[in-house]
Design a protein around this motif. Structure first.
Motif, PDB file in Angstrom:
ATOM      1  N   UNK A  45       0.572  -1.678   0.723  1.00 25.04           N
ATOM      2  CA  UNK A  45      -0.278  -0.018   0.260  1.00 25.04           C
ATOM      3  C   UNK A  45       1.009   1.417   0.187  1.00 25.04           C
ATOM      4  N   UNK A  46       1.721   1.480   0.155  1.00 26.55           N
ATOM      5  CA  UNK A  46       3.024   2.497  -0.197  1.00 26.55           C
ATOM      6  C   UNK A  46       2.704   3.073  -1.815  1.00 26.55           C
ATOM      7  N   UNK A  47       2.216   4.061  -1.834  1.00 29.14           N
ATOM      8  CA  UNK A  47       2.151   4.730  -3.251  1.00 29.14           C
ATOM      9  C   UNK A  47       3.932   5.206  -3.415  1.00 29.14           C
ATOM     10  N   UNK A  48       4.228   4.874  -4.996  1.00 29.95           N
ATOM     11  CA  UNK A  48       5.305   5.225  -5.758  1.00 29.95           C
ATOM     12  C   UNK A  48       6.118   5.734  -5.806  1.00 29.95           C
ATOM     13  N   UNK A  49       5.612   7.216  -5.407  1.00 29.25           N
ATOM     14  CA  UNK A  49       6.678   8.711  -5.288  1.00 29.25           C
ATOM     15  C   UNK A  49       7.186   8.494  -3.382  1.00 29.25           C
ATOM     16  N   UNK A  50       7.032   7.566  -2.265  1.00 37.81           N
ATOM     17  CA  UNK A  50       7.066   7.308  -0.975  1.00 37.81           C
ATOM     18  C   UNK A  50       7.494   6.612  -0.997  1.00 37.81           C
ATOM     19  N   UNK A  51       7.398   5.162  -1.838  1.00 39.55           N
ATOM     20  CA  UNK A  51       8.295   4.147  -2.417  1.00 39.55           C
ATOM     21  C   UNK A  51       9.599   4.414  -3.479  1.00 39.55           C
ATOM     22  N   UNK A  52       9.327   5.414  -3.958  1.00 37.83           N
ATOM     23  CA  UNK A  52      10.826   5.557  -4.680  1.00 37.83           C
ATOM     24  C   UNK A  52      11.697   6.503  -3.364  1.00 37.83           C
ATOM     25  N   UNK A  53      11.022   7.391  -2.933  1.00 39.15           N
ATOM     26  CA  UNK A  53      11.705   8.072  -2.434  1.00 39.15           C
ATOM     27  C   UNK A  53      12.098   7.329  -1.103  1.00 39.15           C
ATOM     28  N   UNK A  54      11.490   6.349  -0.411  1.00 33.45           N
ATOM     29  CA  UNK A  54      11.685   5.787   0.728  1.00 33.45           C
ATOM     30  C   UNK A  54      13.025   4.882   0.138  1.00 33.45           C
ATOM     31  N   UNK A  55      13.195   4.262  -0.768  1.00 32.61           N
ATOM     32  CA  UNK A  55      13.877   3.754  -1.241  1.00 32.61           C
ATOM     33  C   UNK A  55      15.414   4.693  -1.782  1.00 32.61           C
ATOM     34  N   UNK A  56      15.412   5.330  -1.943  1.00 30.68           N
ATOM     35  CA  UNK A  56      16.594   6.496  -2.156  1.00 30.68           C
ATOM     36  C   UNK A  56      16.877   6.915  -0.970  1.00 30.68           C
ATOM     37  N   UNK A  57      16.294   7.043   0.060  1.00 30.87           N
ATOM     38  CA  UNK A  57      17.183   8.308   1.333  1.00 30.87           C
ATOM     39  C   UNK A  57      17.509   6.803   2.617  1.00 30.87           C
TER      40      UNK A  57
END
Length: 66
Positions: A45-57
């Motif tokens: 249920x994590x949004x795409x922008x949140x998943x990308x941000x979490x993956x990069x941070x």
């Protein structure tokens, strides 16, 4: 401002592609984990922008899958 001669641009372009070729072996191992992480993030249920941000941070290795 720095101006580049055509010879310097060719050298920079050559260096760029050497770097791309140097990274390709690493991508063979990293790309599948990125796909798995993305699928698990979306499934939870994590949004795409949140998943990308979490993956990069967040750099947590396998802990990102928990």
């Amino acid at each position: 401002m720095t101006t580049h001669t055509p010879a310097e641009s060719l050298t920079n372009r050559h260096q760029f592609w050497r770097g791309v070729r140097g990274v390709l072996p690493i991508l063979l191992g990293v790309f599948p984990f990125g796909m798995i992480y993305g699928a698990l993030a979306r499934q939870s249920g994590i949004s795409v922008p949140a998943a990308q941000a979490m993956s990069s941070i967040v750099f947590a290795g396998s802990a990102q899958f928990i």
